[in-house]
Design an enzyme around this catalytic site. Structure first.
Site, short mmCIF file in Angstrom:
data_model
loop_
_atom_site.label_atom_id
_atom_site.label_comp_id
_atom_site.label_asym_id
_atom_site.label_seq_id
_atom_site.Cartn_x
_atom_site.Cartn_y
_atom_site.Cartn_z
N GLU A 1 38.05 11.59 38.93
CA GLU A 1 37.06 10.96 38.07
C GLU A 1 36.18 12.00 37.36
O GLU A 1 35.03 11.74 37.00
CB GLU A 1 36.23 9.96 38.87
N TYR B 1 9.52 2.01 40.31
CA TYR B 1 10.29 3.20 40.67
C TYR B 1 11.69 3.21 40.08
O TYR B 1 12.21 4.26 39.71
CB TYR B 1 10.32 3.36 42.19
#
Length: 216
Positions: free
Chosen positions: A75, A122
């Protein structure tokens, strides 16, 4: 200890932590991190995050040629695309098969332009918007082309039915960001259908401005 030796150890240490906490299992997931001279260290194909060996990490030169270590992950197109499109902002890339984020990618009502609902400040601070990309067979170079199509506007994407890919300024930042993605996906699943109280547009805008988040 040299920069390269330290980075090799850090990749193995952080990968083991991700594995031991169940964020990616078996031989799934891959990590790459860039050295100051442009060389790239990458986790090998078929390797487990729980048992990586520093000396066996794949090593690429600054021109993208394999010059040492084991055969790299199949990948690599995912990683290369982020380094190419965000060259000054990418020092590491982490790809996991984390359970909750994969599960969220399968739901029919997920927004492909921003798959994470604004549940916490966050996730916005660490990830910005997370684009949901279509399903690709593992290793398909088209995954990299899909990331290039975003023209460097996203530091994090989600491969449908597969897993998240997150770029960061360094290894630590990339790992922390992908952890935040998984935790936010978990929150999204726990509250799915319950009409949770999300951040308002005004609150989101304040986070984006205060922390200089990429949000276009």
């Amino acid at each position: 200890m040299s920069e390269e030796a330290r980075l090799r150890d850090d990749i193995c240490r952080m990968a083991r932590s991700l594995f031991e906490r169940g964020l990616t299992g078996g031989s799934s997931g891959n990590i790459s991190a860039r050295l100051s001279d442009g060389r790239l260290l990458v986790t090998p194909t078929g390797s487990s995050f729980g048992s990586l060996e520093p000396g066996r990490l794949s090593l690429f030169d600054a021109d993208g040629r394999l010059i040492g270590g084991d055969k790299p992950t199949k990948e690599m197109p995912l990683h290369s695309a982020f380094y190419e499109t965000r060259p000054t902002r990418t020092g590491a890339v982490v790809h996991l098969h984390s359970c909750h984020s994969v599960a969220l990618s399968m739901l029919p009502d997920v927004d492909p332009e921003n798959m994470l609902p604004p549940l916490t400040a966050y996730s916005i601070m660490k990830l910005g918007k997370v684009t949901l990309l279509p399903y690709f067979i593992p290793g398909d170079p088209a995954m990299g082309d899909a990331i290039r199509g975003l023209a460097g506007k996203r530091s994090a994407v989600m491969l449908a039915n597969h897993g998240p890919v997150v770029a960061g300024k360094d290894l630590e930042a990339a790992v922390y960001a992908v952890e935040e993605l998984e935790e936010t996906a978990k929150l999204a699943l726990l509250t799915h259908g319950l009409k949770p109280r999300m951040l308002t547009p005004e609150q989101i805008a304040k986070v984006v401005t205060t922390f200089d988040v990429e949000w276009d």
